[in-house]
Design a protein around this motif. Structure first.
Motif, PDB file in Angstrom:
ATOM      1  N   LEU A 191      23.783  35.865 118.724  1.00 49.88           N
ATOM      2  CA  LEU A 191      23.433  36.269 120.086  1.00 49.88           C
ATOM      3  C   LEU A 191      23.233  37.776 120.092  1.00 49.88           C
ATOM      4  O   LEU A 191      24.162  38.542 119.823  1.00 49.88           O
ATOM      5  CB  LEU A 191      24.531  35.873 121.073  1.00 49.88           C
ATOM      6  CG  LEU A 191      24.348  36.378 122.518  1.00 49.88           C
ATOM      7  CD1 LEU A 191      23.037  35.901 123.117  1.00 49.88           C
ATOM      8  CD2 LEU A 191      25.531  35.951 123.394  1.00 49.88           C
TER       9      LEU A 191
ATOM     10  N   VAL B  78      26.381  32.849 126.196  1.00 53.91           N
ATOM     11  CA  VAL B  78      27.367  32.609 125.135  1.00 53.91           C
ATOM     12  C   VAL B  78      27.974  31.214 125.261  1.00 53.91           C
ATOM     13  O   VAL B  78      28.277  30.559 124.257  1.00 53.91           O
ATOM     14  CB  VAL B  78      28.466  33.703 125.143  1.00 53.91           C
ATOM     15  CG1 VAL B  78      29.455  33.511 126.284  1.00 53.91           C
ATOM     16  CG2 VAL B  78      29.202  33.730 123.803  1.00 53.91           C
TER      17      VAL B  78
ATOM     18  N   VAL C 164      28.018  37.764 117.631  1.00 57.64           N
ATOM     19  CA  VAL C 164      27.396  38.488 118.749  1.00 57.64           C
ATOM     20  C   VAL C 164      27.130  39.929 118.330  1.00 57.64           C
ATOM     21  O   VAL C 164      28.043  40.628 117.876  1.00 57.64           O
ATOM     22  CB  VAL C 164      28.304  38.474 120.006  1.00 57.64           C
ATOM     23  CG1 VAL C 164      27.655  39.267 121.143  1.00 57.64           C
ATOM     24  CG2 VAL C 164      28.586  37.047 120.459  1.00 57.64           C
TER      25      VAL C 164
ATOM     26  N   LEU D 209      35.293  37.954 125.842  1.00 58.74           N
ATOM     27  CA  LEU D 209      35.134  36.991 124.745  1.00 58.74           C
ATOM     28  C   LEU D 209      36.420  36.864 123.935  1.00 58.74           C
ATOM     29  O   LEU D 209      36.792  35.766 123.511  1.00 58.74           O
ATOM     30  CB  LEU D 209      33.987  37.427 123.822  1.00 58.74           C
ATOM     31  CG  LEU D 209      32.574  37.389 124.396  1.00 58.74           C
ATOM     32  CD1 LEU D 209      31.566  37.882 123.357  1.00 58.74           C
ATOM     33  CD2 LEU D 209      32.208  35.988 124.868  1.00 58.74           C
TER      34      LEU D 209
ATOM     35  N   THR E 229      36.100  31.434 122.667  1.00 54.02           N
ATOM     36  CA  THR E 229      35.185  32.416 122.085  1.00 54.02           C
ATOM     37  C   THR E 229      35.883  33.523 121.297  1.00 54.02           C
ATOM     38  O   THR E 229      35.199  34.367 120.701  1.00 54.02           O
ATOM     39  CB  THR E 229      34.334  33.079 123.193  1.00 54.02           C
ATOM     40  OG1 THR E 229      35.206  33.666 124.186  1.00 54.02           O
ATOM     41  CG2 THR E 229      33.441  32.057 123.876  1.00 54.02           C
TER      42      THR E 229
END
Length: 229
Positions: A9, A45, A53, A71, A77
């Motif tokens: 991401l 996400v 990320v 996160l 996450t």
């Protein structure tokens, strides 16, 4: 997203920088999801559940440092590696980024080739088979580059789905994966497959692993899913 490719991401609001990084990540063989704002990143996400990320500190809306904090405080996450990108080069800023939970901190302007090396380093930790690493568990060996599996030295013939399933289980021995988690990781989020399909492929994997003898290394967790060991 492609199931056997790591997904990165990329959260960057500057168009030229975003395009350079998108191209470079694609050239490395990664799937790339992109967000231009912090708010979009927080939505995305959860949709794609990336393997890594790349996160710019300065973003419209929610800042990169706040995204990283969120996160790393969520169970779902917190294990996703975050590489923070920032023009802030002072030591206090680096420390703040790392203490917020970033796994790496890269100062702009940076070498794209060095950044790609840092991405590979983080993915080797979380998705080793997907970046061509060798995995071992007891007498089972999996080579992510040659797509070869052996058990006690004997070749184990696996289809592509069974190979991805085994590599996922071998990356985290002992972890219990739900059927839904295995569907997302092995088949990909964009493909509709019934959860019973997971049971069928686990059965095929079991048969292949035990074809030449040995105990069944896969564990069924009733009402939850499967684990290796």
């Amino acid at each position: 997203m492609t199931a056997d490719k790591p997904c990165v991401l990329l959260v960057e609001d500057e168009p030229a920088q975003r395009e350079i990084l998108r191209y470079s990540l694609g050239a490395e063989g990664y799937d790339v999801a992109m967000a231009e704002t912090g708010d979009d990143a927080l939505i995305l996400v959860d949709e794609v559940m990336p393997d890594l990320v790349l996160l710019d500190w300065m973003l419209p809306g929610v800042s990169g440092i706040e995204i990283c904090r969120r996160l790393k405080t969520r169970k779902e996450t917190r294990n996703i590696p975050v590489i923070m990108l920032s023009a802030r080069s002072e030591e206090v800023d680096r420390v703040r980024g790392l203490e917020t939970g970033a796994d790496d901190y890269v100062v702009k302007p940076f070498s794209v080739s060095e950044l790609m090396a840092r991405v590979r380093t983080q993915l080797r930790r979380t998705r080793p088979a997907a970046v061509g690493q060798r995995l071992e568990y007891l007498d089972i060996r999996l080579d992510g580059e040659s797509h070869r599996v052996t058990r006690s030295g004997a070749d184990v013939k696996l289809g592509p789905t069974e190979f991805r399933l085994l590599s996922t289980l071998m990356e985290k021995p002992g972890r219990v994966w739900s059927r839904e988690q295995l569907l997302d990781r092995v088949w990909g989020r964009d493909v509709y497959v019934d959860t019973r399909t997971v049971d069928v492929h686990v059965g095929r994997l079991r048969k292949a692993l035990c074809r030449h003898g040995g105990d069944d290394p896969l564990r069924t967790v009733r009402g939850t899913g499967y684990a290796l060991g």
